[in-house]
Design an enzyme around this catalytic site. Sequence first.
Site, PDB file in Angstrom:
ATOM      1  N   THR A 158       0.864  -1.195   0.000  1.00  0.00           N
ATOM      2  CA  THR A 158       0.000   0.000   0.000  1.00  0.00           C
ATOM      3  C   THR A 158       0.892   1.233   0.000  1.00  0.00           C
ATOM      4  O   THR A 158       2.079   1.128   0.320  1.00  0.00           O
ATOM      5  CB  THR A 158      -0.871   0.018   1.292  1.00  0.00           C
ATOM      6  OG1 THR A 158      -1.774  -1.074   1.253  1.00  0.00           O
ATOM      7  CG2 THR A 158      -1.695   1.276   1.446  1.00  0.00           C
ATOM      8  N   ARG A 186     -12.525  -8.927  -2.918  1.00  0.00           N
ATOM      9  CA  ARG A 186     -11.960  -8.740  -1.570  1.00  0.00           C
ATOM     10  C   ARG A 186     -11.587  -7.261  -1.350  1.00  0.00           C
ATOM     11  O   ARG A 186     -10.959  -6.643  -2.187  1.00  0.00           O
ATOM     12  CB  ARG A 186     -10.717  -9.605  -1.401  1.00  0.00           C
ATOM     13  CG  ARG A 186     -10.021  -9.450  -0.045  1.00  0.00           C
ATOM     14  CD  ARG A 186      -8.900  -8.432  -0.082  1.00  0.00           C
ATOM     15  NE  ARG A 186      -8.176  -8.350   1.183  1.00  0.00           N
ATOM     16  CZ  ARG A 186      -7.307  -7.378   1.475  1.00  0.00           C
ATOM     17  NH1 ARG A 186      -7.073  -6.421   0.618  1.00  0.00           N
ATOM     18  NH2 ARG A 186      -6.690  -7.369   2.645  1.00  0.00           N
ATOM     19  N   GLY A 188      -9.823  -4.750   1.664  1.00  0.00           N
ATOM     20  CA  GLY A 188      -9.107  -4.736   2.942  1.00  0.00           C
ATOM     21  C   GLY A 188      -9.444  -3.508   3.765  1.00  0.00           C
ATOM     22  O   GLY A 188     -10.518  -2.914   3.628  1.00  0.00           O
ATOM     23  N   ASP A 189      -8.508  -3.112   4.596  1.00  0.00           N
ATOM     24  CA  ASP A 189      -8.735  -1.980   5.505  1.00  0.00           C
ATOM     25  C   ASP A 189      -8.557  -0.625   4.832  1.00  0.00           C
ATOM     26  O   ASP A 189      -9.111   0.375   5.293  1.00  0.00           O
ATOM     27  CB  ASP A 189      -7.759  -2.066   6.678  1.00  0.00           C
ATOM     28  CG  ASP A 189      -6.302  -1.998   6.205  1.00  0.00           C
ATOM     29  OD1 ASP A 189      -5.976  -2.648   5.180  1.00  0.00           O
ATOM     30  OD2 ASP A 189      -5.490  -1.299   6.837  1.00  0.00           O
ATOM     31  N   GLY A 209      -0.569  -3.148   5.980  1.00  0.00           N
ATOM     32  CA  GLY A 209      -0.325  -4.489   6.501  1.00  0.00           C
ATOM     33  C   GLY A 209      -1.459  -5.407   6.109  1.00  0.00           C
ATOM     34  O   GLY A 209      -2.214  -5.108   5.174  1.00  0.00           O
ATOM     35  N   GLY A 211      -4.707  -6.444   5.817  1.00  0.00           N
ATOM     36  CA  GLY A 211      -5.912  -5.653   6.018  1.00  0.00           C
ATOM     37  C   GLY A 211      -6.967  -6.324   6.877  1.00  0.00           C
ATOM     38  O   GLY A 211      -7.695  -5.657   7.610  1.00  0.00           O
TER      39      GLY A 211
HETATM   40  N1  ASP Z   1      -3.712  -3.158   4.045  1.00  0.00           N
HETATM   41  C1  ASP Z   1      -3.704  -3.432   2.629  1.00  0.00           C
HETATM   42  C2  ASP Z   1      -4.802  -4.406   2.327  1.00  0.00           C
HETATM   43  O1  ASP Z   1      -5.008  -5.312   3.101  1.00  0.00           O
HETATM   44  C3  ASP Z   1      -2.400  -3.993   2.154  1.00  0.00           C
HETATM   45  C4  ASP Z   1      -1.169  -3.301   2.716  1.00  0.00           C
HETATM   46  O2  ASP Z   1      -1.267  -2.318   3.411  1.00  0.00           O
HETATM   47  O3  ASP Z   1      -0.052  -3.764   2.458  1.00  0.00           O
HETATM   48  O4  ASP Z   1      -5.420  -4.298   1.300  1.00  0.00           O
END
Ligand code: ASP
Length: 289
Positions: A158, A186, A188-189, A209, A211
Amino acid sequence: MSNWALALHGGAGPLRAASYAREEAYLADLLKQGAQALNAGEASLDVAVRLVAALEASGHHIAGKGAAANADGEYELDAAVMDGAARKAGAVAALRGFLSPIAVARAVMDCTPHVLLVGLGAEAFAAAQGCERVGDPASYYQPIITRPVAPGELAHGTVGAVVRDNAGRLACATSTGGLLNKTPGRVGDTPIIGAGIWADERVAVCCTGQGEMFLRANVAADVSARMAYGGQSVHAAAAGALADMAALGGDGGLIAVDAAGNITMPFVSEGMKRGCITQAGRFEVKTVR
Ligand code: ASP
């Protein structure tokens, strides 16, 4: 009121053994560009969005041009922006076919009464706004990681920015390709306000990270809550929120800036591409510890 401060991250997936000199040089350059803009009185929101758009276009990270495909070979991207002073936010999820997801997220914030648009609706909105399209996805995207992913592995990346401007306004922006080889649909966060991103009058936070764990721990808003209800510093609040996420078995990190311009950039992964610059004279760019 001066004391601007800016931090950027390029994801928490790096490995200790690899070299990230190219990414670090680019982050350093962007930090200096951001410093110039903030010195000139530019708003935190505009700086955050512009720097994240540059990170998307760089192709150095799992966002924008460097995003990874999902399990069907399609590129579904997420992004979000939050203006702490106005407590406004905009986000897009599972967006296909547009060059800059963060530009679309900004348009959601500025031009609709909504916070989050997803999938086909987000794409129709982006088209109506005249947002720039990706021509041929197969030739535009240059995934920085193409290795096969083990079943259950949450390999990810990210980009993000947190900014305090000279008027004391806090803002943040983030954009991602999410997980490598993710299940279509999908999310994520990253585009979820409170989990991957948060800004108010106290603090601006951007997470990176796995998510799923950041969603389950609602990390970004938790940093602000720890400061508001627990009287914690931004450093203690960020470390505590991240530890709560890590206790679920996740990895990753975050960048945060508080109203006084203090920056913290903790992570519990092997590395996190990150850097910051402040009017008070702090300047650093690092990947591993
Ligand atoms: N948090 C992001 C996600 O899960 C990925 C990342 O931050 O590396 O989509």
